[in-house]
Design a protein around this motif. Structure first.
Motif, PDB file in Angstrom:
ATOM      1  N   UNK A 147      59.085  27.529  59.467  1.00  0.00           N
ATOM      2  CA  UNK A 147      59.123  27.854  60.891  1.00  0.00           C
ATOM      3  C   UNK A 147      58.572  26.693  61.718  1.00  0.00           C
ATOM      4  N   UNK A 148      58.528  25.537  61.112  1.00  0.00           N
ATOM      5  CA  UNK A 148      58.094  24.343  61.811  1.00  0.00           C
ATOM      6  C   UNK A 148      59.167  23.935  62.814  1.00  0.00           C
ATOM      7  N   UNK A 149      58.772  23.595  64.023  1.00  0.00           N
ATOM      8  CA  UNK A 149      59.716  23.239  65.081  1.00  0.00           C
ATOM      9  C   UNK A 149      60.592  22.032  64.701  1.00  0.00           C
ATOM     10  N   UNK A 150      60.121  21.204  63.805  1.00  0.00           N
ATOM     11  CA  UNK A 150      60.907  20.029  63.415  1.00  0.00           C
ATOM     12  C   UNK A 150      62.160  20.410  62.626  1.00  0.00           C
ATOM     13  N   UNK A 204      55.638  34.009  71.832  1.00  0.00           N
ATOM     14  CA  UNK A 204      54.418  34.258  71.054  1.00  0.00           C
ATOM     15  C   UNK A 204      54.658  34.985  69.743  1.00  0.00           C
ATOM     16  N   UNK A 205      55.923  35.250  69.390  1.00  0.00           N
ATOM     17  CA  UNK A 205      56.227  35.871  68.099  1.00  0.00           C
ATOM     18  C   UNK A 205      56.152  34.833  66.993  1.00  0.00           C
ATOM     19  N   UNK A 206      55.983  35.272  65.753  1.00  0.00           N
ATOM     20  CA  UNK A 206      55.839  34.317  64.644  1.00  0.00           C
ATOM     21  C   UNK A 206      57.085  33.447  64.417  1.00  0.00           C
ATOM     22  N   UNK A 207      58.256  33.922  64.858  1.00  0.00           N
ATOM     23  CA  UNK A 207      59.494  33.164  64.672  1.00  0.00           C
ATOM     24  C   UNK A 207      60.099  32.751  66.010  1.00  0.00           C
TER      25      UNK A 207
END
Length: 182
Positions: A114-117, A94-97
């Motif tokens: 910080x997009x998972x892609x 749940x952290x921003x990074x």
């Protein structure tokens, strides 16, 4: 006389309003700075973790250290693996990074995303990043070195694990200046 009373009223009202404003600001600051019980729980859990021995990680091995499967959180940047557990509020669940936890964050950091892609499941050689993005990755690596312990390196496919215990026992017989020159 009415002008005098009106101006006197303004002089009295202004300090009262300023006093109320200062009081509200102090209450807000107090609320924001108050320690939460979960902060103490995290600190005590974090203090219980011994320093991690230096070792190498494959991409698959690194994934285990995401703050969920293991309380320790590791992130790779430019081939170095850092223990960022002390930054759990940023990198943990749940952290921003959190997308970087247990992963190679180099591409995301280089692209300021910080997009998972931007996080690859396989080894990422970063060869398609431009020079500005690679400079950014190097800057992030330096920041991580300053803030977190480097606990090993991220292995390329086919690369073998290094035995750091053998290196440590060799270092035990050296003076500090000899260690630094290595």
């Amino acid at each position: 006389m009415s002008t005098f009373l009106s101006s006197l009223s303004d002089y009295i009202t202004l300090p009262v309003l300023v006093g109320l404003l200062i009081g509200v600001v102090l209450v807000i600051i107090k609320i924001l700075l108050t320690k939460k019980p979960e902060d103490d729980e995290f600190v005590s859990k974090h203090e219980e973790l011994p320093p991690m021995p230096k070792r190498d990680f494959t991409v698959t091995e690194l994934r285990h250290y995401n703050g969920i499967n293991d309380p320790r959180i590791l992130i790779a940047v430019n081939g170095k693996v850092f223990d960022v557990t002390s930054g759990k509020q940023n990198y943990g669940p749940n952290g921003p990074y959190s997308v970087f936890a247990g992963r190679d964050a180099s591409r995301g950091l280089g692209m300021f995303s910080i997009d998972a892609s931007t996080v690859k499941d396989d080894y990422d050689d970063l060869s398609d990043l431009n020079s500005m993005q690679m400079d950014s990755v190097l800057e992030w690596e330096m920041q991580f070195r300053d803030k977190y312990a480097c606990v090993g390196k991220l292995l390329k496919p086919g690369e073998k694990h290094c035995n750091y215990k053998a290196e440590e026992s060799e270092d035990e017989g050296k003076t500090e200046s000899e260690k630094k020159s290595d």
